[in-house]
Scaffold this active site. Structure first.
Site, PDB file in Angstrom:
ATOM      1  N   HIS A 120       0.786  -1.166  -0.011  1.00 14.33           N
ATOM      2  CA  HIS A 120       0.049   0.213   0.102  1.00 14.33           C
ATOM      3  C   HIS A 120       1.035   1.189   0.127  1.00 14.33           C
ATOM      4  O   HIS A 120       0.602   2.197  -0.673  1.00 14.33           O
ATOM      5  CB  HIS A 120      -0.907  -0.004   1.360  1.00 14.33           C
ATOM      6  CG  HIS A 120      -1.833   1.006   1.404  1.00 14.33           C
ATOM      7  ND1 HIS A 120      -2.870   1.374   0.514  1.00 14.33           N
ATOM      8  CD2 HIS A 120      -1.685   2.156   2.321  1.00 14.33           C
ATOM      9  CE1 HIS A 120      -3.568   2.272   0.787  1.00 14.33           C
ATOM     10  NE2 HIS A 120      -2.796   2.899   2.004  1.00 14.33           N
TER      11      HIS A 120
ATOM     12  N   GLU B 262      -1.805  -5.038  -4.243  1.00 12.10           N
ATOM     13  CA  GLU B 262      -2.434  -4.513  -3.178  1.00 12.10           C
ATOM     14  C   GLU B 262      -4.007  -5.260  -2.888  1.00 12.10           C
ATOM     15  O   GLU B 262      -4.303  -5.520  -1.989  1.00 12.10           O
ATOM     16  CB  GLU B 262      -2.465  -2.941  -3.231  1.00 12.10           C
ATOM     17  CG  GLU B 262      -3.067  -2.713  -1.818  1.00 12.10           C
ATOM     18  CD  GLU B 262      -3.465  -0.914  -2.307  1.00 12.10           C
ATOM     19  OE1 GLU B 262      -3.205  -0.255  -1.263  1.00 12.10           O
ATOM     20  OE2 GLU B 262      -3.922  -0.872  -2.802  1.00 12.10           O
TER      21      GLU B 262
ATOM     22  N   ASN C   8      26.662 -23.390  -3.631  1.00  9.71           N
ATOM     23  CA  ASN C   8      27.760 -24.742  -3.530  1.00  9.71           C
ATOM     24  C   ASN C   8      26.923 -26.013  -2.848  1.00  9.71           C
ATOM     25  O   ASN C   8      26.958 -26.945  -3.371  1.00  9.71           O
ATOM     26  CB  ASN C   8      29.050 -24.208  -3.232  1.00  9.71           C
ATOM     27  CG  ASN C   8      30.233 -24.439  -4.185  1.00  9.71           C
ATOM     28  OD1 ASN C   8      29.797 -24.529  -5.545  1.00  9.71           O
ATOM     29  ND2 ASN C   8      31.383 -24.513  -3.551  1.00  9.71           N
TER      30      ASN C   8
END
Lengths: 172, 699, 120
Positions: B48, B70, B426
């Site tokens: 908002h 929103e 990794n």
């Protein structure tokens, strides 16, 4: 007081001191010659004290000192210009200067024989210098002035201590 | 008056990016089955805010996009929509999209229009396209009536009107700006003075308004008090029209409309200037250029928000202020004492000095702490990253974050970000096995990657642990031999073998996967950590998992140093670079070509660096057996530094040599010792290089 | 000219509103949520209160309710800053005692004009 200072004193007495025509210069002695630097660049004046040498730097870089927490390099002017060194004594003085470079401001110190005085010199009173074979090479000299019939060599501090110079100096 | 809005942009961007982070962590934390209302609310509020701000500052595309999010969140918030995995995923994608949009707008660059459209369509689909109507104000303007001669207005305010802060006089004044008015006041309802309540209104007015005024303009004036007054309008020519049931129409209140979307020039009685003046607001900094071309431009531009500012908790600053206050007191006490020093006052003086030292130390620590932030800032990107990666690779991985509140220096944290990403990638890519593999090996389907941070000594330790397949020593060894990093017949300890993965150019992934093996490599990770003054270590057990341990100094400004002496000069070696120190055993010295010297330490030969030679100093003695050898480690390997003596160890504050001077090879900085003199800090890597160069020169 | 209290949890909005109103000669104080606003309102006097609706700790509607209960703020104009999707919020604000509302997004000129309308 010299002639130049006397003519300025009127303004100073009026408390104006914002004379754009004249600047104040700190003068010092090195190898029997008198030199002047713009007082606005002078940060402070100290006596000689222990310096920490920095390896692999030219001889005239004596080393670095602690200036209230900042590391400041010291340049011995005599050695810089190949004048015979004298032992440091009670009048040996370190002038700490503000050097303005291309994109930075640095604080550096120069070691000189003694400090002389502070003078007001009108801009117009500084004449271009012929290459008269002074110790300091001409590129670092802004001009010559006359104080009490004594010759004063006005230095260009920025050029003298610029980083390019330092780099060049260190590579030699 | 035209206000230059661009000065507020940076704050808006900073706020919005923060808001996006909040949204992301909120969404990630949402338990789809039992969504926490407060979390949804938080995410909603963030969206908002961004929407409001972007609309205000004219970033229409951002505003429109955020509006969709929103609306979706609003429905979730009030319960009319279920929180589903799909919608959360879409919202997460939208957050990414929004990040990209904002970055593009901030840097005035292009963004990937296709991506944005794709996500937008997805959101709209989720919403079943019911948000389209709220944007087209133009429809509502269809109510606009044409020219009229004037109106007769019956204005009967409710008696409590003043308590809403409205004032009939103001409203009538406003009407007077629209045209010529004549007012008659009806005092019928005024009670006797004794019964009069001063806070209520008993008056009503009949107003004749002449002029070319539309009904909309009048409705506008009364917009706010619609429910708090009886207002009857009749055209000066015709029938009355009650206007107080116009609540719905009033949505088109002119104040809302972004002028760009207005089909015709609206009459805006509120602003006394033509609407065209506000157009520049909307069209400013629009991402007008949207080439269908690749998104590389947008992706490669990193948000320029890199801080030279830092948010500090007010408590820390207050503490600092207190300490400074105490310092001032201590100092003035000392100067007073100093004025009259007698044998008796010496003890007091010493106490005072002790106190001063304490104050100063605490002050220093306090200031350091200001630059410290919890490592959660660096960790927060991982839940998302691991989630996406595991989905991409078809693995099931649980990420555990421990010690998130452990604090470290802001700059260190910024620089450790990329290495951490690489290491976690990794673990996910090469460490954790597929669920099938894991089950086959009697492991739980879900693998675990754990990030743990804690303080130890003067350092922060970050551990990345996974319960994957561990590192296969033989594979590493073979690869290293293949790459020529080591010889086939070298015998290495396990530790040394694991260390090999940090060798440059080393990547054992059979296929350089798009995920982690970009050749960026572990060597870069190690170098980055080194540059921060830290070190990295790997522990692993085949089949069980691996742990990577990173040690970093708490701040970049302070160093644990070992003071050493060569002749009259004192230098400092960073403790982290020292392996050990020993008395020289002449028999261990070997010389090559009469110049270079090597010291045999257990099985290895290390070059000897005679510090006095490299630096041109005057030592106590040039005989190696008179001094000590300090074994140090730098970028290029280890070496033995020959010094006269070891002095104490202490924490030193690093001061830059370059500020007023220039970089010097072999020296990384300077510090100020207790006696006020300057001592230089050695840069081991540079020193080893220097020494190698000079011996090459001498040869 | 007038003393105005601007309440919004978004710093950029506060800055913009503050700057605009100050530029027109008004005296502006800011607060980042209802709780802070209530405190500031009680420690000062204001001619007008502008408040956002959605804020943490105490939202705009609650703030207006609280302010109206204070004698000093019984009749002071109070406007809510709301977005067009919050139609019910406007009404909620009104029920709590708000004078009216300003719809976001608004330009600085719109803000000034509305303020003028309400300050007389």
């Amino acid at each position: 007081m010299n002639e130049a200072a006397a003519t300025q004193s009127a303004d100073i007495d009026l408390g104006l001191n914002i004379d754009v025509e004249a600047d104040q210069y700190l003068t010092f002695i090195m190898a029997d010659e008198e030199y002047g630097v713009d007082i606005l660049r002078v940060q402070e004046i100290r006596g000689w004290e222990h310096v920490t040498p920095v390896p692999n730097t030219p001889k005239y870089i004596k080393g670095v000192i602690n200036l209230r927490g900042t590391i400041v390099p010291l340049v011995d002017l005599r050695e810089r210009f190949g004048v015979e060194s004298i032992p440091y004594g009670p009048t040996t003085v370190v002038i700490v200067l503000k050097v303005i470079g291309e994109d930075s401001e640095r604080i550096m110190g120069i070691v000189v024989d003694a400090v002389a005085d502070v003078y007001n010199i009108e801009d117009g009173k500084i004449k271009p210098a012929p290459d008269f074979g002074s110790v300091v090479s001409i590129e670092y000299v802004r001009g010559l002035a006359s104080i009490n019939e004594q010759m004063l060599i006005v230095l260009d501090i920025d050029k003298l201590l610029s980083s390019d110079e330092l780099q060049a100096m260190s590579n030699s | 008056m035209s206000v230059d809005m661009s000065q507020f942009y940076q704050t808006f961007f900073d706020e919005s990016f923060e808001g996006l982070d909040i949204m992301e962590s909120g969404l990630l934390g949402l338990d789809v089955g039992a969504a926490d209302a407060e979390t949804i609310n938080t995410v909603f509020r963030a969206a908002h805010s961004i929407k409001g701000g972007s609309a205000t500052f004219g970033f229409t595309v951002v505003a429109e996009f955020t509006h969709l999010m929103e609306t979706l969140l609003d429905e979730m918030r009030d319960g009319t929509r279920m929180v589903t995995e799909e919608s959360v995923d879409y919202l997460l994608k939208s957050v990414d999209c929004l990040k990209e949009l904002l970055t593009a707008v901030q840097n005035k660059a292009d963004y990937n229009e296709d991506f944005v459209t794709e996500v937008k369509v997805g959101l709209e689909r989720l919403l079943h396209g019911d948000e389209a109507s709220s944007k087209s104000e133009a429809d509502k303007m269809a109510e606009s009536t044409g020219d009229v001669e004037g109106w007769l207005i019956d204005f009967k305010p409710a008696d409590y009107l003043l308590k809403t802060g409205n004032d009939p006089v103001r409203l009538i004044n406003e009407l007077s700006l629209l045209g010529k008015i004549e007012t008659t006041c009806d005092t019928d309802r005024l009670p006797f003075f004794s019964a009069l309540e001063p806070e209520l209104i008993y008056l009503s007015w009949h107003i004749k308004l002449e002029g070319n005024v539309s009904k909309e303009q009048i409705n506008e004036v009364f917009e706010w008090i619609d429910d708090d007054a009886d207002i009857t309008l009749s055209c000066l020519s015709g029938e009355p029209e009650k206007s107080d049931s116009s609540a719905g129409q009033d949505e088109s209140a002119v104040a809302t409309v972004t002028p760009v979307e207005e089909p015709e020039e609206p009459e805006e009685p509120l602003t006394e200037k033509p609407a065209s003046e506000s157009v520049p607001v909307a069209s400013v900094v629009e991402e007008a250029k949207k080439p269908k071309a690749d998104s590389k431009a947008a992706a490669s531009k990193k948000p320029a928000k890199d801080q030279s500012s830092i948010r500090v908790s007010i408590d820390k600053v207050d503490e600092l202020i207190n300490l400074v206050g105490e310092l001032v007191i201590t100092q003035s006490m000392l100067s007073q004492l100093g004025e009259t020093v007698t044998k008796e006052t010496i003890e007091k003086l010493q106490d005072g000095l002790g106190q001063l030292e304490r104050n100063t130390r605490e002050l220093q620590e306090s200031v350091m702490r200001i630059r410290m932030l919890p490592i959660s800032f660096a960790f927060q990107r991982f839940p998302r990253m691991v989630r996406d990666l595991s989905n991409q690779l078809g693995k099931e991985i649980e990420l555990r974050l421990l010690g998130e509140q452990t604090e470290l220096d802001k700059t260190v944290m910024e620089k450790i970000g990329d290495p951490l990403v690489h290491l976690v990638r990794n673990s996910v890519d090469h460490g954790i096995e597929t669920p099938e593999e894991r089950e086959a090996n009697g492991k739980p389907r879900k693998g675990t990657v754990e990030l743990n941070a804690f303080h130890q000594g003067g350092n922060i330790v970050i551990e990345i642990t996974d319960d994957g397949k561990g590192i296969d020593k033989d594979v590493i060894f073979a690869k290293a031999v293949e790459k020529g990093v080591i010889n086939a017949n070298e015998s290495l300890t396990d530790e040394q073998i694991f260390d090999l993965i940090f060798a440059p150019g080393f990547s054992t992934a059979a296929v350089v996967s798009g995920v982690s093996g970009r050749g960026v490599g572990m060597d870069v990770v190690k170098r980055n950590i080194r540059e921060l003054g830290g070190n990295i270590e790997v522990k692993s057990e085949q089949g069980k998992g691996s742990t990577i341990i990173i040690r970093l100094p708490l701040t970049l400004a302070i160093l644990d140093g070992q003071l050493i002496r060569v002749g009259d000069d004192t230098y400092i070696i960073p403790l982290i670079s020292i392996i050990e120190s020993l008395q020289v055993e002449k028999s261990q010295i070997n010389s090559i070509g009469g110049q270079a010297e090597l010291y045999k330490l257990r099985d290895e030969y290390l070059p000897v660096v005679r510090l006095y030679e490299t630096f041109g100093l005057k030592p106590d003695s040039t005989d190696l057996s008179d001094g000590l050898i300090v074994i140090v480690e730098g970028e290029g390997g280890q070496a033995g530094l020959f010094v006269d003596d070891l002095l104490g160890q202490q924490q030193v504050v690093i001061k830059s040599l370059e500020t007023n001077f220039r970089p010097v090879e072999g020296i990384s900085g300077a510090t100020i010792l207790g006696d006020g003199t300057v001592a230089l800090i050695l840069d081991i890597t540079g020193l080893i290089n220097l020494s190698r160069q000079s011996s090459e020169r001498a040869a | 000219m007038a003393k105005i209290l601007a309440v919004d949890d978004s710093a950029s909005m506060r800055q913009m509103v503050s700057f605009t109103l100050k530029g027109a000669g008004h005296d502006v104080k800011e607060a980042c949520d209802g709780v802070e606003a209530l405190r500031v309102a009680q420690a000062n006097t204001f001619d007008l209160v502008l408040t956002d609706i959605n804020m943490p700790n105490m939202d705009g509607v609650s703030l207006i309710k609280e302010l109206r209960a204070l004698p000093a703020y019984k009749f002071i104009p109070m406007l809510t800053l709301t977005t067009e999707s919050g139609a019910e919020k406007k009404m909620e604000g009104k029920r709590a005692g708000a004078t009216g509302w300003i719809v976001k997004p608004f330009s600085p000129d719109q803000l000034l004009a509305t303020i003028k309308k309400v300050l007389g």
